[in-house]
Design an enzyme around this catalytic site. Structure first.
Site, PDB file in Angstrom:
ATOM      1  N   SER A  87      12.304   3.501   6.713  1.00  0.00           N
ATOM      2  CA  SER A  87      11.564   3.175   5.486  1.00  0.00           C
ATOM      3  C   SER A  87      12.153   1.959   4.789  1.00  0.00           C
ATOM      4  CB  SER A  87      11.614   4.354   4.509  1.00  0.00           C
ATOM      5  OG  SER A  87      10.786   5.402   4.914  1.00  0.00           O
ATOM      6  N   HIS A 127      11.672   7.300  -3.705  1.00  0.00           N
ATOM      7  CA  HIS A 127      11.448   6.516  -2.493  1.00  0.00           C
ATOM      8  C   HIS A 127      10.768   5.188  -2.786  1.00  0.00           C
ATOM      9  CE1 HIS A 127       9.843   5.706   1.626  1.00  0.00           C
ATOM     10  NE2 HIS A 127      10.899   6.392   2.018  1.00  0.00           N
ATOM     11  N   ASP A 152       3.574   3.387  -1.562  1.00  0.00           N
ATOM     12  CA  ASP A 152       4.636   4.378  -1.453  1.00  0.00           C
ATOM     13  C   ASP A 152       4.446   5.461  -2.517  1.00  0.00           C
ATOM     14  OD1 ASP A 152       7.618   5.384  -1.146  1.00  0.00           O
ATOM     15  OD2 ASP A 152       7.272   3.904   0.422  1.00  0.00           O
TER      16      ASP A 152
END
Length: 742
Positions: free
Chosen positions: A534, A200, A143
């Site tokens: 996600s 994220h 990520d």
């Protein structure tokens, strides 16, 4: 030469070239991923041997910029390399002996206190207790990096990594610990620390395996003890995404590294649209990992509810869609006519007046950009002191819309869903008083505003509420099947919580975010609430980790089967959750997945036969298989014949078809299962045998489904759904059936 630096810099699965590079959009030279055969007459595949082999494919001409040709020299995930080449140089390379395939570097894009309660995974439940909360296994997160100092990544009470761990920490030696055991960064050969400036990756990692953090909350809401699904699991971080973009060559390098490092599970939360598998670096790297026994989970994409938008659609991936939970952080809109409409927001300002304020609708006269409250679109519209209506559309996210409204002088915002967003609302950490409302409520607000000369509204904040119905439901944004490339395998496989998920964050959120930009040197204790598929992928990664500990002999395909055949298809009120293209097999039920009764397994050679059945050339199959394959020597199978935990069949009028499946007994050694079937409309289906009698554990039995159709010309282009259930005195093993009429 610069290339010699490689051997000194890295001892891992691939070799990284140090140097500054130009943009991938350079007029002449672009990054290509090149697949080649293994070098012949080489006794061992040492890094020096591979590098020499890879260099033999490259032009001798150096780049004018002085940059090295090779970006990555892969060793584990594939035999091949990433290099800066022109299309003409690639074409010349195709004539060389040993060349298989080359594809341009593709850009992929990034697609919690209550999760464990909602999934029945409280700390004392059997699955978590029996698996010691995931202790001893390693989840690899690919990520945007991580904030290593966040309390979610403390290692209190955790053992040292297992001896198989071969990874490395690019942070200072004291920064990594027994929770965060490794961290690497990949950016087309550049050296970079794997700090997370986006948030994220930190969020994803904490959902999968963050430790227990008491008194977690976001702006005073969603209070509780935060933890990942497998909170005692080790984490290995691979930063392959920069901002919101992930280069496929970087992703392949991350998978390559994770395989050599010794991870047990990989979680991916990005995608770039469905493409043939031989051009899909994620699919190729994931198959290499699965063949090594590593489970790979992936997000389905955020392009729903349009059909055919599913991403990460290869059958060896666990493809995860997003669902809602029964929690709502309520922000109620009260209109001047007394009507009240329910919305959401994580920011509940204590000093906000509940008095009525004038409403302004920029979309009434300002065009599509003003309608979406895009950057600069409100400069000529008077919004000062008003409640501003913004459509949930355009290029900016919901929090950014609030920032734009606030800068223009607005004091509050109502976010209006578009038709395709339907009922899914997000409790984002806004910078000003806000409420995000459903499409039906958006229409009522607009009807009121456009019919009144001086419309007014206020927002009333009700705090965090639980037990909200319906739950779970499929998020409107969750990408739907069928695959536009890989028809015949039902996708997504499963859905899991992915709406309004609390997780670790590297910087302040809400109003304070305007004062405190992301800084990799700070120690953040912040959490944030985010939505997207996600976030569903690391939930399944955590569940898969627990199942792998409970059943160490289960293959990745068996673990996927256990997750799919035990999934919930009804919500908490007893109503169907959704259709198969939206939810796949259904909503994850971790406790049931731990004891599925029967499972479907798929071995690596089955995937190769399936690739041959797709009609790929030998070189295309060899690219995905990472070894030379001649389909003439293999009995190909189509997607319908793959021993998948769901059945997807194409039928025309007056057609017949037989589908065979095999199941393995992992329940009681002596058990009898009887068949129950819900036939899809327009189709007759029979099953033989109608009973399966097992006499021992791990015994495999085969059954066949016989499909026949009448005149279905009126249904052409449509689908019909059903299911097969094998029922014993303890287990119900459910296999969804989807018939497409051709």
């Amino acid at each position: 030469m610069k290339l010699l630096v490689i051997l000194l810099l890295f001892h891992a699965t691939f070799l990284m070239i140090n140097g500054q590079i130009s943009s991938i959009t350079n007029t002449h030279h672009e990054t290509y991923i090149v697949h080649v055969e293994k070098p012949k007459n080489v006794m061992s595949l040492r890094s020096t041997d591979l590098l020499s082999w890879y260099m033999s494919f490259l032009p001798t001409k150096t780049l004018a910029s002085g940059e090295p040709r090779i970006v990555y020299a892969y060793q584990t995930a594939i035999t091949g390399f990433a290099a800066r080449l022109t299309s003409e140089e690639v074409k010349a390379m195709e004539t060389k002996d040993g060349f298989i395939h080359a594809t341009k570097d593709r850009m992929l894009y990034l697609h919690t206190t209550h999760i464990n309660d909602f999934l029945g995974l409280n700390q004392g439940t059997c699955l978590r207790k029996d698996t010691n909360l995931g202790k001893g296994l390693i989840i690899g997160i690919l990520d945007t990096g991580v904030l290593p100092t966040h309390p979610s990544f403390k290692d209190s009470g955790l053992p040292h990594p297992p001896t198989k761990w071969k990874g490395h920490c690019d942070f200072k030696p004291t920064t990594c610990n027994n929770k965060l055991i490794g961290a690497r960064s990949f950016q087309r050969g550049n050296k970079d620390l794997p700090y997370d400036p986006v948030g994220h990756g930190t969020h994803i990692a904490s959902i999968a395996a963050g430790g227990f953090v008491k008194d977690a909350q976001v702006l005073g809401n969603a209070k509780g003890t935060a933890s990942g699904v497998a909170p005692s699991c080790h984490l290995a971080i691979y930063k392959v995404c920069h901002s919101s973009v992930c280069g496929s060559s970087d992703v392949l390098a991350g998978i390559d590294q994770a395989m050599t490092d010794g991870v047990d599970v990989i979680s991916l939360s990005f995608g770039g649209g469905a493409v043939p598998f031989y051009n899909d670096a994620v699919a190729i790297g994931a198959l290499a990992a699965v063949e090594k026994g590593i489970i790979v989970t992936s997000s389905a994409g955020n392009s729903g509810p349009t059909k055919g938008t599913i991403e990460n659609d290869s059958p060896w991936l666990i493809t995860v869609g997003a669902s809602t939970m029964d929690r709502m952080i309520r922000a109620k809109v009260k209109l001047g006519n007394g009507e009240e409409l329910l919305g959401e927001s994580a920011y509940h300002p204590s000093g906000f007046t509940y008095g009525f304020l004038p409403i302004v609708y920029p979309g009434q006269h300002g065009g599509s950009r003003a309608k979406a409250c895009s950057d600069g679109s409100l400069s000529r519209i008077n919004v000062k002191g008003m409640v501003v209506l913004c459509h949930n559309s355009g290029e900016n996210n919901t929090v950014e819309k609030g920032i734009i409204v606030q800068k223009a002088g607005g004091v509050a915002m109502i976010l209006l869903n578009e038709k395709n967003q339907n009922m899914t609302t997000q409790a984002a950490a806004h910078v000003l008083p806000a409420a995000h409302v459903s499409y039906s409520d958006s229409k009522r607000i607009l009807s009121y505003v456009l019919s009144k000369t001086n419309p007014t509204a206020t927002i009333i904040f009700d705090g965090t509420l639980y037990g909200i119905s319906p739950a779970p439901s499929v998020a409107s944004f969750s990408s739907r099947g069928p695959s536009s490339v890989n028809e015949g395998v039902l996708k997504p496989d499963i859905i899991a919580p992915g709406v309004n998920i609390l997780g670790a964050w590297p910087s302040p959120v809400g109003p304070l975010s305007l004062e405190s930009p992301v800084n990799s040197n700070i120690t953040s204790t912040e959490f944030n609430i985010v939505s997207g598929t996600s976030l569903a992928s690391p939930v399944i990664a955590g569940v898969a980790t627990l199942l792998k500990i409970a059943h160490p002999d289960w293959s990745p395909a068996v673990i996927k089967s256990a997750i799919m055949t035990t999934a919930n298809t009804l919500d908490r009120d007893g109503f169907p959750i959704s259709d198969l293209y939206s939810m796949g097999a259904g909503h994850i039920n971790p406790a049931k997945a731990n004891d599925p009764g029967l499972v479907y397994d798929i071995v690596g050679d089955d995937y190769i036969a399936y690739l041959c059945g797709l009609g790929y050339t030998d070189k295309q199959v060899s690219t995905v298989a990472r070894r030379i394959i001649e389909c003439a020597n293999i009995d190909p199978i189509n997607a319908e014949e793959l021993n998948y935990p769901s059945v997807s069949v194409a039928l025309g009028s007056k057609a017949k078809k037989t589908i065979t499946r095999s199941v393995m007994n992992v329940g009681e050694s002596e058990s009898l299962y009887s068949m129950q079937i819900k036939r899809p409309e327009g189709v007759e289906v029979s099953v033989y045998p109608e009973k399966l009698s097992f006499s021992e554990m791990n015994q495999t039995l085969t059954f066949s489904l016989y499909f026949s159709s009448g005149d279905v010309s009126a249904m052409r282009g449509g689908v019909s759904e059903g299911y097969l259930r094998w029922v014993s005195n303890k287990h119900i093993v459910r296999t969804p059936i989807l018939v497409t009429f051709t």
